[in-house]
Design a protein around this motif. Structure first.
Motif, PDB file in Angstrom:
ATOM      1  N   GLN A   1      -2.869  65.687  18.220  1.00 39.56           N
ATOM      2  CA  GLN A   1      -3.899  66.717  18.484  1.00 39.56           C
ATOM      3  C   GLN A   1      -3.642  67.412  19.830  1.00 39.56           C
ATOM      4  O   GLN A   1      -3.792  68.634  19.933  1.00 39.56           O
ATOM      5  CB  GLN A   1      -5.300  66.082  18.469  1.00 39.56           C
TER       6      GLN A   1
ATOM      7  N   HIS B   1      -0.727  69.805  19.492  1.00 37.99           N
ATOM      8  CA  HIS B   1      -1.154  70.985  18.730  1.00 37.99           C
ATOM      9  C   HIS B   1      -2.031  71.891  19.582  1.00 37.99           C
ATOM     10  O   HIS B   1      -1.862  73.118  19.569  1.00 37.99           O
ATOM     11  CB  HIS B   1      -1.899  70.550  17.455  1.00 37.99           C
TER      12      HIS B   1
ATOM     13  N   ILE C   1       6.079  69.128  16.295  1.00 41.40           N
ATOM     14  CA  ILE C   1       5.341  67.875  16.479  1.00 41.40           C
ATOM     15  C   ILE C   1       5.964  66.786  15.612  1.00 41.40           C
ATOM     16  O   ILE C   1       6.163  65.654  16.056  1.00 41.40           O
ATOM     17  CB  ILE C   1       3.840  68.050  16.140  1.00 41.40           C
TER      18      ILE C   1
ATOM     19  N   TYR D   1       0.256  67.820   9.143  1.00 39.57           N
ATOM     20  CA  TYR D   1      -0.813  68.638   8.561  1.00 39.57           C
ATOM     21  C   TYR D   1      -2.026  67.774   8.205  1.00 39.57           C
ATOM     22  O   TYR D   1      -3.168  68.184   8.436  1.00 39.57           O
ATOM     23  CB  TYR D   1      -0.315  69.391   7.326  1.00 39.57           C
TER      24      TYR D   1
ATOM     25  N   LEU E   1      -3.870  66.844  11.381  1.00 38.31           N
ATOM     26  CA  LEU E   1      -4.576  68.005  11.931  1.00 38.31           C
ATOM     27  C   LEU E   1      -5.820  68.336  11.107  1.00 38.31           C
ATOM     28  O   LEU E   1      -6.843  68.736  11.660  1.00 38.31           O
ATOM     29  CB  LEU E   1      -3.638  69.210  12.008  1.00 38.31           C
TER      30      LEU E   1
ATOM     31  N   PRO F   1       3.498  72.483  13.989  1.00 37.67           N
ATOM     32  CA  PRO F   1       3.619  71.251  13.183  1.00 37.67           C
ATOM     33  C   PRO F   1       5.052  70.741  13.034  1.00 37.67           C
ATOM     34  O   PRO F   1       5.280  69.533  13.089  1.00 37.67           O
ATOM     35  CB  PRO F   1       3.028  71.653  11.832  1.00 37.67           C
TER      36      PRO F   1
END
Length: 181
Positions: free
Chosen positions: A151, A154, A163, A175, A178, A160
């Motif tokens: 988090q 992001h 990450i 995904y 998130l 994504p």
């Protein structure tokens, strides 16, 4: 003609050292190893590399047949692919090789036993979880990803895909995390 060893354990906290030492002691000049489930071939990049690397006369060596996999069809397909490349498969415990016709029969039976063993493991695991739930002590599986870190990355503008590369997982997992947060 090369002896190529393949070692596998299912979880990150399991140790590969015993398999690696045995394969090297058996004369494997190349040994590839990974920590991945034997339930399917998906995500087993080292195994794919070994199969792709096999040449006529080479020998793929594993300490036990369940190191190749716990699904009979996958194991038989792997043996077939090795043979299509002119190579053969040797299992050290019990010592069986596809060099002889009887070896195929024994490996087929061992593959079926490995698959059955996997079913038993899953069944015992399910029973244990159910018992823990009834007792009120089940907390779920161990989280493998640091959700807060994902988090933060992001929120800092990292995408994504980046990450996923950073934390070592798939983009789909990112995904999901998130969406949860």
């Amino acid at each position: 003609m090369a002896r190529i060893g393949y070692a596998r354990v299912s979880t990150l906290d399991q140790d590969l050292d015993t398999q690696l030492a045995r394969l090297k002691a058996e004369g494997c000049g190349i040994v590839r190893a990974e920590k991945a489930s034997g339930g399917s071939r998906e995500g087993r990049l080292e195994l794919a590399t070994v199969i792709e690397f096999l040449r006529p006369g080479d020998e793929l060596v594993v300490t036990r047949l369940d190191r190749l996999g716990r699904d009979t069809r996958d194991v038989l397909n792997l043996i077939h692919e090795a043979e299509q490349r002119g190579a053969f498969v040797t299992v050290l415990d019990p010592h069986v090789s596809t060099r002889g016709e009887m070896g195929h029969v024994v490996l087929t039976v061992l593959g079926m036993v490995a698959q059955m063993e996997r079913r038993f493991i899953k069944e015992r695991q399910r029973e244990g979880i159910e018992t823990a739930k009834i007792k009120g002590v089940y907390t779920g599986g161990k989280r493998r990803l640091d959700r807060e870190h994902i988090q933060e990355l992001h929120a800092g503008g990292t995408g994504p895909a980046a990450i996923a590369r950073t934390v070592g997982c798939s983009r789909m997992q990112i995904y999901r995390v998130l969406r949860e947060g």
